[in-house]
Write a protein that holds these residues in place. Sequence first.
Motif, short mmCIF file in Angstrom:
data_model
loop_
_atom_site.label_atom_id
_atom_site.label_comp_id
_atom_site.label_asym_id
_atom_site.label_seq_id
_atom_site.Cartn_x
_atom_site.Cartn_y
_atom_site.Cartn_z
N ARG A 1 0.84 -1.20 0.00
CA ARG A 1 0.00 0.00 0.00
C ARG A 1 0.87 1.25 0.00
O ARG A 1 0.64 2.19 -0.77
CB ARG A 1 -0.93 -0.01 1.22
N TYR A 2 1.90 1.25 0.84
CA TYR A 2 2.83 2.39 0.83
C TYR A 2 3.61 2.47 -0.47
O TYR A 2 3.87 3.56 -0.99
CB TYR A 2 3.80 2.28 2.02
N LEU A 3 3.95 1.32 -1.03
CA LEU A 3 4.74 1.30 -2.26
C LEU A 3 3.95 1.91 -3.42
O LEU A 3 4.52 2.62 -4.26
CB LEU A 3 5.18 -0.13 -2.59
N ARG A 4 2.66 1.64 -3.48
CA ARG A 4 1.83 2.21 -4.54
C ARG A 4 1.75 3.73 -4.45
O ARG A 4 1.54 4.42 -5.46
CB ARG A 4 0.42 1.61 -4.48
N GLN A 5 1.94 4.26 -3.24
CA GLN A 5 1.86 5.71 -3.03
C GLN A 5 3.24 6.36 -3.00
O GLN A 5 3.35 7.56 -2.72
CB GLN A 5 1.13 6.00 -1.72
N SER A 6 4.26 5.59 -3.27
CA SER A 6 5.62 6.09 -3.09
C SER A 6 6.19 6.67 -4.38
O SER A 6 5.63 6.52 -5.47
CB SER A 6 6.55 4.96 -2.61
N ARG A 7 7.33 7.33 -4.21
CA ARG A 7 8.10 7.80 -5.35
C ARG A 7 8.63 6.59 -6.11
O ARG A 7 9.05 5.60 -5.50
CB ARG A 7 9.26 8.65 -4.83
N ARG A 8 8.62 6.66 -7.44
CA ARG A 8 9.11 5.53 -8.24
C ARG A 8 10.58 5.26 -7.90
O ARG A 8 11.42 6.17 -7.98
CB ARG A 8 8.98 5.83 -9.73
N PRO A 9 10.91 4.03 -7.49
CA PRO A 9 12.31 3.74 -7.14
C PRO A 9 13.22 3.79 -8.36
O PRO A 9 12.81 3.47 -9.48
CB PRO A 9 12.24 2.32 -6.56
N GLU A 10 14.45 4.23 -8.13
CA GLU A 10 15.46 4.21 -9.18
C GLU A 10 15.91 2.77 -9.41
O GLU A 10 15.75 1.89 -8.55
CB GLU A 10 16.66 5.07 -8.77
N ILE A 11 16.50 2.53 -10.58
CA ILE A 11 16.96 1.18 -10.92
C ILE A 11 17.93 0.67 -9.87
O ILE A 11 17.87 -0.50 -9.46
CB ILE A 11 17.61 1.16 -12.33
N ARG A 12 18.80 1.54 -9.38
CA ARG A 12 19.81 1.12 -8.39
C ARG A 12 19.18 0.75 -7.05
O ARG A 12 19.83 0.14 -6.21
CB ARG A 12 20.88 2.20 -8.22
N GLN A 13 17.90 1.14 -6.83
CA GLN A 13 17.24 0.81 -5.58
C GLN A 13 16.54 -0.55 -5.63
O GLN A 13 16.18 -1.09 -4.57
CB GLN A 13 16.20 1.89 -5.24
N ILE A 14 16.34 -1.09 -6.81
CA ILE A 14 15.57 -2.32 -6.96
C ILE A 14 16.19 -3.49 -6.18
O ILE A 14 15.46 -4.23 -5.49
CB ILE A 14 15.41 -2.70 -8.45
N PRO A 15 17.51 -3.70 -6.25
CA PRO A 15 18.07 -4.82 -5.46
C PRO A 15 17.77 -4.73 -3.98
O PRO A 15 17.48 -5.74 -3.32
CB PRO A 15 19.58 -4.72 -5.74
#
Length: 304
Positions: A275-289
């Motif tokens: 739920r928080y993720l849907r409302q969050s800033r889009r993560p950068e590629i480097r944040q995915i791991p």
Amino acid sequence: MPPTVSVIVPTYNRAHSLPRTVESVLSQTLEDLELIIVDDASADNTAEVVASYDDDRIRFFKHEENQGASAARNTGIEHAEGKYMAFLDSDDVWLPTKLEKQVLTLEMRSDDWIAAYCKAETVHPDGQNPVIKWATQLISRRNKTEGAEGGKELIGPLLSDSLHTSAGSTLLVTSEVARKINGFDESFDRFQDPEFLIRVLKHGKLACVDETLLLRYETGSPPANSVAKADVHYLRTFADEVERLERQGIDVTGAHNYILARQYLNEGQFRTGFRYLRQSRRPEIRQIPGLVMNLYSGVKANIG
């Protein structure tokens, strides 16, 4: 003569880790310092650990009741006599030239520069696979965000989680400013370090010594619900700044939703986390791991 730097170390039940912290301060190449250790009503043998050091630069104060890290730092500020104050958590370690390089950096600049920080490296107490460590450092957002310098223009990056300074263990600030802003806000039990630094930035500029001079020991995360409650208090405290930044297109709220998403996912609370993720800033590629690792930890927590 008063010392050049007053080092303030708040501690609570960390007799096991306090010696490495103390020794890293006493081993500084800048020797003109006082080390103020404030025991926030520990139940372990912290007092005996401190008493084992034969160094007249150490000053020890003990709270009769636990009041929190901000109150312990304020006790240190109250008793500090140095031109500068430096803060260090009682499980972290400074490299020997940390204070010398920070003081020199400020002394060589104009009076507008009132504080300095340095880069930090996270240490895992049980060790870390060298390949994982290398990969983590390669993709870390800190490679992009650490090293910024300036004044009020840094408030936006701090509030939007785009600048990480590890201020609780890296910050050196003039004693005049630390007292002018009345020290740490004791209503904060999380986010107290960036909250303090934001108020510092309203009085002058922050410099950076572009070297890793702090080792931060990984000690785990507080419960997600605790972080969420503190996050609300943090954003409300700076509501005017948040509103101004978001009018400029800086998604402060989305950045904090991402922080909370990771906390909840890491605990296996997937419904709240997503739920928080849907409302969050889009993560950068480097944040995915890092996000994937939170999911993995959450799955393990649920299985366990």
